[in-house]
Motif scaffolding. Structure first.
Motif, PDB file in Angstrom:
ATOM      1  N   ASP A  83       0.823  -1.208   0.000  1.00  0.00           N
ATOM      2  CA  ASP A  83       0.000   0.000   0.000  1.00  0.00           C
ATOM      3  C   ASP A  83       0.860   1.261   0.000  1.00  0.00           C
ATOM      4  OD1 ASP A  83      -2.302  -1.493   0.128  1.00  0.00           O
ATOM      5  OD2 ASP A  83      -2.717  -1.068   2.229  1.00  0.00           O
ATOM      6  N   LEU A  84       2.036   1.162   0.594  1.00  0.00           N
ATOM      7  CA  LEU A  84       2.911   2.325   0.727  1.00  0.00           C
ATOM      8  C   LEU A  84       3.767   2.580  -0.506  1.00  0.00           C
ATOM      9  CD1 LEU A  84       4.112   1.738   4.385  1.00  0.00           C
ATOM     10  CD2 LEU A  84       2.327   3.297   3.615  1.00  0.00           C
ATOM     11  N   ALA A  85       3.921   1.604  -1.376  1.00  0.00           N
ATOM     12  CA  ALA A  85       4.813   1.720  -2.531  1.00  0.00           C
ATOM     13  C   ALA A  85       4.562   2.963  -3.386  1.00  0.00           C
ATOM     14  CB  ALA A  85       4.750   0.456  -3.379  1.00  0.00           C
ATOM     15  N   PRO A  86       3.323   3.316  -3.714  1.00  0.00           N
ATOM     16  CA  PRO A  86       3.104   4.491  -4.560  1.00  0.00           C
ATOM     17  C   PRO A  86       3.549   5.814  -3.920  1.00  0.00           C
ATOM     18  CG  PRO A  86       1.114   3.157  -4.446  1.00  0.00           C
ATOM     19  CD  PRO A  86       2.076   2.611  -3.439  1.00  0.00           C
ATOM     20  N   LEU A  87       3.733   5.818  -2.613  1.00  0.00           N
ATOM     21  CA  LEU A  87       4.131   7.048  -1.926  1.00  0.00           C
ATOM     22  C   LEU A  87       5.622   7.342  -2.059  1.00  0.00           C
ATOM     23  CD1 LEU A  87       1.996   6.661   1.312  1.00  0.00           C
ATOM     24  CD2 LEU A  87       1.532   8.137  -0.658  1.00  0.00           C
ATOM     25  N   ASP A  88       6.409   6.360  -2.509  1.00  0.00           N
ATOM     26  CA  ASP A  88       7.850   6.542  -2.713  1.00  0.00           C
ATOM     27  C   ASP A  88       8.522   7.113  -1.458  1.00  0.00           C
ATOM     28  OD1 ASP A  88      10.267   6.479  -4.113  1.00  0.00           O
ATOM     29  OD2 ASP A  88       9.959   8.491  -4.944  1.00  0.00           O
ATOM     30  N   LEU A  89       8.208   6.501  -0.315  1.00  0.00           N
ATOM     31  CA  LEU A  89       8.634   7.037   0.972  1.00  0.00           C
ATOM     32  C   LEU A  89      10.144   7.164   1.133  1.00  0.00           C
ATOM     33  CD1 LEU A  89       6.085   5.343   3.373  1.00  0.00           C
ATOM     34  CD2 LEU A  89       6.059   7.678   2.474  1.00  0.00           C
ATOM     35  N   GLU A  90      10.889   6.267   0.547  1.00  0.00           N
ATOM     36  CA  GLU A  90      12.345   6.342   0.695  1.00  0.00           C
ATOM     37  C   GLU A  90      12.872   7.684   0.186  1.00  0.00           C
ATOM     38  OE1 GLU A  90      16.263   4.072  -0.990  1.00  0.00           O
ATOM     39  OE2 GLU A  90      14.507   2.855  -0.519  1.00  0.00           O
ATOM     40  N   ASN A  91      12.440   8.092  -0.988  1.00  0.00           N
ATOM     41  CA  ASN A  91      12.887   9.366  -1.553  1.00  0.00           C
ATOM     42  C   ASN A  91      12.231  10.556  -0.857  1.00  0.00           C
ATOM     43  OD1 ASN A  91      14.717   8.410  -3.524  1.00  0.00           O
ATOM     44  ND2 ASN A  91      12.980   7.772  -4.766  1.00  0.00           N
ATOM     45  N   VAL A  92      10.970  10.421  -0.526  1.00  0.00           N
ATOM     46  CA  VAL A  92      10.251  11.497   0.153  1.00  0.00           C
ATOM     47  C   VAL A  92      10.916  11.808   1.490  1.00  0.00           C
ATOM     48  CG1 VAL A  92       8.085  12.048   1.326  1.00  0.00           C
ATOM     49  CG2 VAL A  92       8.041  11.113  -0.982  1.00  0.00           C
ATOM     50  N   PHE A  93      11.224  10.776   2.260  1.00  0.00           N
ATOM     51  CA  PHE A  93      11.828  10.990   3.577  1.00  0.00           C
ATOM     52  C   PHE A  93      13.222  11.600   3.469  1.00  0.00           C
ATOM     53  CE2 PHE A  93       9.206   7.425   5.781  1.00  0.00           C
ATOM     54  CZ  PHE A  93       8.112   8.282   5.844  1.00  0.00           C
ATOM     55  N   GLU A  94      13.923  11.285   2.407  1.00  0.00           N
ATOM     56  CA  GLU A  94      15.282  11.793   2.246  1.00  0.00           C
ATOM     57  C   GLU A  94      15.298  13.241   1.756  1.00  0.00           C
ATOM     58  OE1 GLU A  94      18.976  10.804  -0.681  1.00  0.00           O
ATOM     59  OE2 GLU A  94      17.993   9.107   0.286  1.00  0.00           O
ATOM     60  N   ASP A  95      14.435  13.557   0.805  1.00  0.00           N
ATOM     61  CA  ASP A  95      14.514  14.839   0.113  1.00  0.00           C
ATOM     62  C   ASP A  95      13.488  15.878   0.541  1.00  0.00           C
ATOM     63  OD1 ASP A  95      16.556  13.741  -1.420  1.00  0.00           O
ATOM     64  OD2 ASP A  95      15.166  13.049  -2.961  1.00  0.00           O
ATOM     65  N   GLY A  96      12.436  15.459   1.225  1.00  0.00           N
ATOM     66  CA  GLY A  96      11.372  16.390   1.550  1.00  0.00           C
ATOM     67  C   GLY A  96      11.108  16.479   3.035  1.00  0.00           C
ATOM     68  N   ILE A  97      10.125  17.267   3.367  1.00  0.00           N
ATOM     69  CA  ILE A  97       9.605  17.355   4.731  1.00  0.00           C
ATOM     70  C   ILE A  97       8.254  16.654   4.692  1.00  0.00           C
ATOM     71  CG2 ILE A  97       8.807  18.888   6.559  1.00  0.00           C
ATOM     72  CD1 ILE A  97      10.710  21.028   5.329  1.00  0.00           C
ATOM     73  N   SER A  98       8.024  15.733   5.608  1.00  0.00           N
ATOM     74  CA  SER A  98       6.810  14.921   5.573  1.00  0.00           C
ATOM     75  C   SER A  98       5.908  15.177   6.770  1.00  0.00           C
ATOM     76  CB  SER A  98       7.177  13.428   5.563  1.00  0.00           C
ATOM     77  OG  SER A  98       7.983  13.138   4.448  1.00  0.00           O
ATOM     78  N   LEU A  99       4.645  15.412   6.468  1.00  0.00           N
ATOM     79  CA  LEU A  99       3.595  15.516   7.467  1.00  0.00           C
ATOM     80  C   LEU A  99       2.691  14.313   7.241  1.00  0.00           C
ATOM     81  CD1 LEU A  99       2.664  19.278   6.915  1.00  0.00           C
ATOM     82  CD2 LEU A  99       4.298  18.355   8.544  1.00  0.00           C
ATOM     83  N   ILE A 100       2.604  13.434   8.215  1.00  0.00           N
ATOM     84  CA  ILE A 100       1.859  12.182   8.007  1.00  0.00           C
ATOM     85  C   ILE A 100       0.723  12.072   9.019  1.00  0.00           C
ATOM     86  CG2 ILE A 100       2.013   9.675   7.911  1.00  0.00           C
ATOM     87  CD1 ILE A 100       4.965   9.983   7.243  1.00  0.00           C
ATOM     88  N   GLU A 101      -0.506  12.092   8.476  1.00  0.00           N
ATOM     89  CA  GLU A 101      -1.691  11.888   9.304  1.00  0.00           C
ATOM     90  C   GLU A 101      -1.966  10.391   9.385  1.00  0.00           C
ATOM     91  OE1 GLU A 101      -5.166  14.161   8.343  1.00  0.00           O
ATOM     92  OE2 GLU A 101      -3.979  15.866   7.628  1.00  0.00           O
ATOM     93  N   TRP A 102      -2.416   9.949  10.531  1.00  0.00           N
ATOM     94  CA  TRP A 102      -2.744   8.555  10.783  1.00  0.00           C
ATOM     95  C   TRP A 102      -1.551   7.641  10.529  1.00  0.00           C
ATOM     96  CZ3 TRP A 102      -7.240   8.041  13.244  1.00  0.00           C
ATOM     97  CH2 TRP A 102      -8.218   9.006  13.043  1.00  0.00           C
ATOM     98  N   PRO A 103      -0.414   7.876  11.205  1.00  0.00           N
ATOM     99  CA  PRO A 103       0.777   7.058  10.965  1.00  0.00           C
ATOM    100  C   PRO A 103       0.574   5.612  11.374  1.00  0.00           C
ATOM    101  CG  PRO A 103       1.088   8.436  12.894  1.00  0.00           C
ATOM    102  CD  PRO A 103      -0.226   8.819  12.284  1.00  0.00           C
TER     103      PRO A 103
END
Length: 103
Positions: A83-103
């Motif tokens: 389910d998480l694959a489309p979010l590309d979390l590895e790159n997002v966490f490295e390059d961006g600032i993440s606000l995650i609701e309902w972690p």
């Protein structure tokens, strides 16, 4: 709601790429209000439309040409890694600032 937006705005000031902020709370607790204040302050766009990404899973807001704020809502996900694959979390966490609701 305004208090939550103000707090989000204050916390955005010193945020850096790689920062991850987890937002937990009941429906209507102010998670999206917090995110709205954060995004508006970080982007410098006080009228930026910031909505809950419940159905899209993730909304991205450009701060500048090198930085984005990712606002994600994991409420509808099952917890399965696929389910998480489309979010590309590895790159997002490295390059961006993440606000995650309902972690």
């Amino acid at each position: 709601p305004e208090d939550r937006e103000d707090i989000g705005g204050l916390l955005s000031v010193n945020s850096l790429p790689g920062d991850v902020i987890l937002l937990d709370g009941d429906l209507g607790a102010g998670k999206t209000c917090f995110s709205r204040g954060f995004v508006r302050a970080k982007t410098g766009l006080p009228d930026e439309r910031v909505t809950s990404p419940t159905y899209l899973l993730s909304n991205a807001y450009s701060v500048d040409s090198n930085l984005k704020v990712y606002h994600m809502d994991l409420y509808r996900l099952s917890g399965n890694g696929d389910d998480l694959a489309p979010l590309d979390l590895e790159n997002v966490f490295e390059d961006g600032i993440s606000l995650i609701e309902w972690p």
